[in-house]
Design a protein around this motif. Structure first.
Motif, PDB file in Angstrom:
ATOM      1  N   TRP A  85     -11.737   7.506   3.216  1.00 46.16           N
ATOM      2  CA  TRP A  85     -10.996   6.328   3.670  1.00 46.16           C
ATOM      3  C   TRP A  85     -11.507   5.076   2.958  1.00 46.16           C
ATOM      4  O   TRP A  85     -12.673   4.985   2.560  1.00 46.16           O
ATOM      5  CB  TRP A  85     -11.114   6.144   5.176  1.00 46.16           C
ATOM      6  N   ILE A  86     -10.607   4.132   2.810  1.00 52.81           N
ATOM      7  CA  ILE A  86     -10.988   2.800   2.340  1.00 52.81           C
ATOM      8  C   ILE A  86     -10.298   1.786   3.241  1.00 52.81           C
ATOM      9  O   ILE A  86      -9.210   2.025   3.771  1.00 52.81           O
ATOM     10  CB  ILE A  86     -10.598   2.560   0.864  1.00 52.81           C
ATOM     11  N   GLU A  87     -10.960   0.666   3.444  1.00 55.07           N
ATOM     12  CA  GLU A  87     -10.380  -0.425   4.230  1.00 55.07           C
ATOM     13  C   GLU A  87     -10.435  -1.689   3.389  1.00 55.07           C
ATOM     14  O   GLU A  87     -11.485  -2.054   2.864  1.00 55.07           O
ATOM     15  CB  GLU A  87     -11.141  -0.621   5.542  1.00 55.07           C
ATOM     16  N   LEU A  88      -9.269  -2.340   3.269  1.00 57.75           N
ATOM     17  CA  LEU A  88      -9.160  -3.571   2.494  1.00 57.75           C
ATOM     18  C   LEU A  88      -8.574  -4.664   3.382  1.00 57.75           C
ATOM     19  O   LEU A  88      -7.775  -4.373   4.293  1.00 57.75           O
ATOM     20  CB  LEU A  88      -8.269  -3.365   1.272  1.00 57.75           C
ATOM     21  N   PRO A  89      -8.937  -5.921   3.152  1.00 56.84           N
ATOM     22  CA  PRO A  89      -8.384  -7.007   3.977  1.00 56.84           C
ATOM     23  C   PRO A  89      -6.860  -7.038   3.905  1.00 56.84           C
ATOM     24  O   PRO A  89      -6.264  -6.859   2.835  1.00 56.84           O
ATOM     25  CB  PRO A  89      -8.994  -8.273   3.355  1.00 56.84           C
ATOM     26  N   ALA A  90      -6.257  -7.251   5.058  1.00 57.29           N
ATOM     27  CA  ALA A  90      -4.791  -7.342   5.085  1.00 57.29           C
ATOM     28  C   ALA A  90      -4.358  -8.678   4.496  1.00 57.29           C
ATOM     29  O   ALA A  90      -5.029  -9.697   4.651  1.00 57.29           O
ATOM     30  CB  ALA A  90      -4.286  -7.199   6.512  1.00 57.29           C
ATOM     31  N   ALA A  91      -3.230  -8.675   3.789  1.00 55.47           N
ATOM     32  CA  ALA A  91      -2.717  -9.911   3.192  1.00 55.47           C
ATOM     33  C   ALA A  91      -2.139 -10.780   4.289  1.00 55.47           C
ATOM     34  O   ALA A  91      -1.560 -10.281   5.250  1.00 55.47           O
ATOM     35  CB  ALA A  91      -1.657  -9.584   2.154  1.00 55.47           C
ATOM     36  N   VAL A 147       0.817  -1.212   0.000  1.00 51.90           N
ATOM     37  CA  VAL A 147       0.000   0.000   0.000  1.00 51.90           C
ATOM     38  C   VAL A 147       0.856   1.270   0.000  1.00 51.90           C
ATOM     39  O   VAL A 147       0.577   2.198  -0.773  1.00 51.90           O
ATOM     40  CB  VAL A 147      -0.983  -0.021   1.184  1.00 51.90           C
ATOM     41  N   PRO A 148       1.916   1.388   0.836  1.00 48.43           N
ATOM     42  CA  PRO A 148       2.731   2.620   0.778  1.00 48.43           C
ATOM     43  C   PRO A 148       3.305   2.874  -0.610  1.00 48.43           C
ATOM     44  O   PRO A 148       3.406   4.024  -1.050  1.00 48.43           O
ATOM     45  CB  PRO A 148       3.829   2.361   1.811  1.00 48.43           C
ATOM     46  N   GLY A 149       3.688   1.798  -1.315  1.00 46.96           N
ATOM     47  CA  GLY A 149       4.219   1.980  -2.668  1.00 46.96           C
ATOM     48  C   GLY A 149       3.163   2.546  -3.609  1.00 46.96           C
ATOM     49  O   GLY A 149       3.453   3.425  -4.443  1.00 46.96           O
ATOM     50  N   VAL A 150       1.920   2.058  -3.502  1.00 48.60           N
ATOM     51  CA  VAL A 150       0.837   2.577  -4.341  1.00 48.60           C
ATOM     52  C   VAL A 150       0.582   4.046  -4.010  1.00 48.60           C
ATOM     53  O   VAL A 150       0.391   4.877  -4.910  1.00 48.60           O
ATOM     54  CB  VAL A 150      -0.444   1.738  -4.142  1.00 48.60           C
ATOM     55  N   ARG A 155      -2.485   8.706   3.846  1.00 48.43           N
ATOM     56  CA  ARG A 155      -2.093   8.005   5.078  1.00 48.43           C
ATOM     57  C   ARG A 155      -2.474   6.532   4.960  1.00 48.43           C
ATOM     58  O   ARG A 155      -3.541   6.187   4.429  1.00 48.43           O
ATOM     59  CB  ARG A 155      -2.799   8.630   6.284  1.00 48.43           C
ATOM     60  N   ALA A 156      -1.598   5.651   5.469  1.00 51.53           N
ATOM     61  CA  ALA A 156      -1.874   4.212   5.520  1.00 51.53           C
ATOM     62  C   ALA A 156      -1.598   3.719   6.922  1.00 51.53           C
ATOM     63  O   ALA A 156      -0.587   4.104   7.541  1.00 51.53           O
ATOM     64  CB  ALA A 156      -1.008   3.458   4.505  1.00 51.53           C
ATOM     65  N   CYS A 157      -2.499   2.874   7.441  1.00 50.86           N
ATOM     66  CA  CYS A 157      -2.304   2.323   8.785  1.00 50.86           C
ATOM     67  C   CYS A 157      -3.010   0.972   8.871  1.00 50.86           C
ATOM     68  O   CYS A 157      -3.790   0.598   7.989  1.00 50.86           O
ATOM     69  CB  CYS A 157      -2.836   3.286   9.853  1.00 50.86           C
ATOM     70  N   ARG A 158      -2.751   0.260   9.937  1.00 49.55           N
ATOM     71  CA  ARG A 158      -3.353  -1.068  10.158  1.00 49.55           C
ATOM     72  C   ARG A 158      -4.532  -0.912  11.113  1.00 49.55           C
ATOM     73  O   ARG A 158      -4.405  -0.280  12.166  1.00 49.55           O
ATOM     74  CB  ARG A 158      -2.303  -2.020  10.732  1.00 49.55           C
ATOM     75  N   GLU A 203       1.685  14.866   0.857  1.00 48.71           N
ATOM     76  CA  GLU A 203       2.481  14.085   1.812  1.00 48.71           C
ATOM     77  C   GLU A 203       1.946  12.667   1.910  1.00 48.71           C
ATOM     78  O   GLU A 203       0.733  12.436   1.836  1.00 48.71           O
ATOM     79  CB  GLU A 203       2.426  14.724   3.204  1.00 48.71           C
ATOM     80  N   VAL A 204       2.866  11.711   2.092  1.00 52.29           N
ATOM     81  CA  VAL A 204       2.513  10.322   2.352  1.00 52.29           C
ATOM     82  C   VAL A 204       2.934   9.981   3.773  1.00 52.29           C
ATOM     83  O   VAL A 204       4.102  10.160   4.131  1.00 52.29           O
ATOM     84  CB  VAL A 204       3.185   9.360   1.354  1.00 52.29           C
ATOM     85  N   VAL A 205       2.000   9.499   4.585  1.00 54.07           N
ATOM     86  CA  VAL A 205       2.275   9.145   5.979  1.00 54.07           C
ATOM     87  C   VAL A 205       1.920   7.677   6.162  1.00 54.07           C
ATOM     88  O   VAL A 205       0.791   7.259   5.872  1.00 54.07           O
ATOM     89  CB  VAL A 205       1.441  10.014   6.943  1.00 54.07           C
ATOM     90  N   THR A 206       2.894   6.891   6.630  1.00 57.65           N
ATOM     91  CA  THR A 206       2.628   5.472   6.908  1.00 57.65           C
ATOM     92  C   THR A 206       2.813   5.232   8.394  1.00 57.65           C
ATOM     93  O   THR A 206       3.794   5.693   8.998  1.00 57.65           O
ATOM     94  CB  THR A 206       3.578   4.571   6.112  1.00 57.65           C
ATOM     95  N   GLU A 207       1.889   4.524   8.993  1.00 59.41           N
ATOM     96  CA  GLU A 207       1.919   4.257  10.427  1.00 59.41           C
ATOM     97  C   GLU A 207       2.061   2.758  10.638  1.00 59.41           C
ATOM     98  O   GLU A 207       1.113   1.994  10.440  1.00 59.41           O
ATOM     99  CB  GLU A 207       0.637   4.780  11.080  1.00 59.41           C
ATOM    100  N   GLY A 208       3.261   2.332  11.023  1.00 58.12           N
ATOM    101  CA  GLY A 208       3.508   0.921  11.280  1.00 58.12           C
ATOM    102  C   GLY A 208       4.050   0.199  10.075  1.00 58.12           C
ATOM    103  O   GLY A 208       4.189   0.751   8.975  1.00 58.12           O
ATOM    104  N   ASP A 209       4.360  -1.096  10.294  1.00 57.92           N
ATOM    105  CA  ASP A 209       4.890  -1.939   9.233  1.00 57.92           C
ATOM    106  C   ASP A 209       3.825  -2.940   8.791  1.00 57.92           C
ATOM    107  O   ASP A 209       2.752  -3.060   9.385  1.00 57.92           O
ATOM    108  CB  ASP A 209       6.130  -2.694   9.731  1.00 57.92           C
ATOM    109  N   GLY A 210       4.177  -3.677   7.747  1.00 56.42           N
ATOM    110  CA  GLY A 210       3.265  -4.720   7.271  1.00 56.42           C
ATOM    111  C   GLY A 210       2.005  -4.184   6.644  1.00 56.42           C
ATOM    112  O   GLY A 210       0.942  -4.815   6.754  1.00 56.42           O
ATOM    113  N   LEU A 211       2.084  -3.043   5.986  1.00 58.26           N
ATOM    114  CA  LEU A 211       0.907  -2.440   5.346  1.00 58.26           C
ATOM    115  C   LEU A 211       0.737  -3.037   3.948  1.00 58.26           C
ATOM    116  O   LEU A 211       0.917  -2.385   2.923  1.00 58.26           O
ATOM    117  CB  LEU A 211       1.054  -0.925   5.287  1.00 58.26           C
ATOM    118  N   VAL A 212       0.388  -4.318   3.940  1.00 60.72           N
ATOM    119  CA  VAL A 212       0.192  -5.064   2.693  1.00 60.72           C
ATOM    120  C   VAL A 212      -1.258  -5.525   2.656  1.00 60.72           C
ATOM    121  O   VAL A 212      -1.716  -6.236   3.552  1.00 60.72           O
ATOM    122  CB  VAL A 212       1.145  -6.267   2.608  1.00 60.72           C
ATOM    123  N   ALA A 213      -1.959  -5.099   1.634  1.00 58.14           N
ATOM    124  CA  ALA A 213      -3.385  -5.437   1.507  1.00 58.14           C
ATOM    125  C   ALA A 213      -3.576  -6.501   0.449  1.00 58.14           C
ATOM    126  O   ALA A 213      -2.779  -6.631  -0.496  1.00 58.14           O
ATOM    127  CB  ALA A 213      -4.193  -4.194   1.149  1.00 58.14           C
TER     128      ALA A 213
END
Length: 561
Positions: free
Chosen positions: A555-561, A416-419, A480-483, A439-449
């Motif tokens: 906002w959108i929420e997608l299942p985490a991979a 997701v951060p790459g997208v 922004r991306a977060c879990r 700006e792109v803000v990422t909160e935490g790791d493993g932000l893969v949907a």
């Protein structure tokens, strides 16, 4: 050897068909009139027979008749066959003659015959008047209709006749007026409530439903089970087991609806009241015969009759469900037709627009001949406008495909951060984004949907486009991306004018620009509707958080991979 009819031959054939159809219609109307004419006569004969049976059975045990089917039969036939005032007068006269004939046949003297006939006709007339006044549709397939009929025509209508008959019997025979009034009231209330409801429920639709072999077999089995159970509880045994009938009655209500329940109540009433008059059933030994009959009437009225409302509720639910299904089918057909129209329009637009773009670019590049600065500017405007129309055509195609289910998504782990970074870079190249900070803000790791990366990029690009167009006054757009639990949440925030609750409710409707159709901001009201469809196809959800004057966060929420 056959021949083709000439136009001159078809006219006589059509005329003959019309004559035959008219003749059939007249015959059908004549048959209906004959049936209508004979209905009062047959009803009067049936009333006479029922009066004789009811009084004979009651006299055999020394009681005022607690079972009185004649009133219910007269009420339902009157309600279903009446055609006007003259018919009503004729029907009432024939029923009165039937009542009087039954009383004479059973041996009543003139005074008792006149009194019983008058009281019964008052009972029947009151029930018919109240039913017409307070339940005019006579539709027992609704809770309101069933309640109005039961309370008005069945419970209230017999009261005047009960008072009249009890007073007259006290004067003529010295019988207990309270007991006589109770027996009359409850007996006639049961008759109108059960026989009347059964007759009103016996419609062509119900008869057609019972013609199905499976339904007919099920009805026969349930009625046999109820009959055997009622005979055991109310005739064969003298212990309190009346509660065992309720589950069977409820099952009949669920499976056979109102017609089945009224038929079942008729069986129960005959066995319960008849058995109690003979000294059998759950009330045997503790009460007199009159009290046993009264208790059996109350058991049916208060214990079993309310199941009719359950059946009415189920009938009403079925009707509403059928309407909802029909509405859904119509809506789906309309949506499919709209999707086909959108797809056809988009296809028709794409081909000529592509040619316009090609010619415009050739013109703008001077390949069609020398041009001046004004012509260069005009050519650029043509190309720009054509590209906007091309983009609209692509969006229309996507919307049509999404609504018809033709869009295929390939779900795979997506960074997701790459997208978000790709979208930020593409958005920064837009002319209207030159004054904005992205700006792109990422909160935490493993932000893969678990998502389709191409469609996810399209969704976020749509959100970013709106943030740039409508939130440019704020100076900042944040990705922004977060879990969130087992999902990855993506937010696109701007510092624009924000949205009211009313506009938020309309936000994802196709072609709805929320009153900005005449503004200088370009758009067609498709982007968010398309984004919503694409998010749902990927098993996610989409929404907005906004307060007027404080910007908006999509906002959108997608299942985490």
């Amino acid at each position: 050897m056959s021949r083709v009819l000439a136009p001159s031959d078809s006219a006589p054939v059509a005329a003959a068909d019309k004559v035959a159809a008219a003749r059939l219609a007249r015959e059908a109307a004549s048959l209906r009139r004959r049936r209508q004419t004979m209905a009062p006569v047959f009803t009067a004969i049936a009333v006479t027979v029922m009066v004789v049976i009811s009084i004979s059975f009651a006299r055999s045990v020394g009681l005022v008749a607690p079972l009185w089917g004649a009133a219910g039969l007269a009420v339902v036939v009157w309600l279903r066959t009446s055609t006007g005032r003259m018919y009503d007068l004729s029907f009432a006269g024939l029923i009165a003659m039937g009542m009087a004939a039954g009383n004479f046949l059973i041996g009543n003297d003139t005074a008792h015959t006149a009194m019983f006939t008058a009281a019964n006709m008052l009972d029947v007339a009151m029930a018919v008047w109240i039913a017409r006044r307070f339940a005019p549709t006579l539709n027992l397939a609704t809770v309101e209709g069933a309640t109005r009929f039961l309370l008005g025509a069945a419970l209230v209508a017999p009261i005047p006749a009960a008072l009249l008959s009890s007073g007259a019997l006290y004067l003529l025979d010295g019988t207990n007026p309270i007991q006589s009034a109770q027996t009359w009231w409850f007996g006639h209330a049961l008759s109108i409530a059960i026989i009347g409801s059964f007759g009103l429920s016996l419609t062509k639709r119900e008869i057609a439903r019972l013609r199905a072999p499976a339904v007919a077999l099920e009805a026969a089995v349930l009625m046999a089970l109820l009959s055997v159970g009622s005979w055991i509880v109310f005739v064969h045994l003298d212990v309190q087991l009346s509660f065992l009938i309720l589950p069977i009655l409820l099952l009949i209500a669920v499976r056979l609806r109102m017609l089945g329940v009224t038929a079942a109540l008729l069986i129960i009433t005959i066995l319960a009241v008849g058995g109690s008059m003979k000294g059998h059933g759950p009330f045997a030994g503790d009460f007199s015969r009159a009290d046993q009959a009264l208790m059996a009437q109350l058991l049916v009225l208060l214990g079993y009759l309310p199941i009719m409302l359950v059946a009415a509720l189920l009938e009403e639910r079925d009707r509403l469900s059928d309407r909802a299904k029909l509405g859904q089918v119509r809506a789906e057909k309309a949506s499919a037709a709209k999707s086909r129209l959108l797809a056809n329009v988009a296809h028709e637009i794409k081909s000529p627009v592509g040619g316009i773009i090609g010619i415009g670019e050739l013109w703008q590049g001077g390949q069609l001949g020398p041009i001046n600065d004004t012509q260069t500017e005009m050519a650029a405007m043509v190309v720009k406008t054509a590209r906007q129309v091309e983009t609209l055509a692509h969006d229309l195609l996507d919307v049509a495909r999404a609504e018809s289910g033709d869009v295929r998504v390939e779900l795979r782990p997506t960074d997701v951060p790459g997208v978000l970074e790709d979208v930020r870079r593409a958005t920064a190249l837009r002319p209207e984004a030159t004054e904005l900070r992205l700006e792109v803000v990422t909160e935490g790791d493993g932000l893969v949907a678990l998502a389709d990366s191409q469609r996810l990029n399209q969704i976020i690009t749509n959100l970013a486009s709106n943030a740039v167009k409508y939130g440019s006054s704020g100076g900042l757009v944040t990705f922004r991306a977060c879990r969130v639990h087992d999902a990855v949440r993506v937010e696109v925030s701007d510092q624009g004018p924000g949205l009211s609750l009313e506009k938020q409710a309309q936000l994802f409707e196709p072609f709805n620009r929320l009153g900005l159709e005449r503004s200088t901001i370009e758009g067609h009201g498709i982007g968010l509707a398309l984004a919503k469809r694409l998010v749902e196809l990927q098993g996610g959800s989409i929404g907005v958080i906004s307060t007027p004057g404080e910007g908006a966060t999509f906002w959108i929420e997608l299942p985490a991979a």
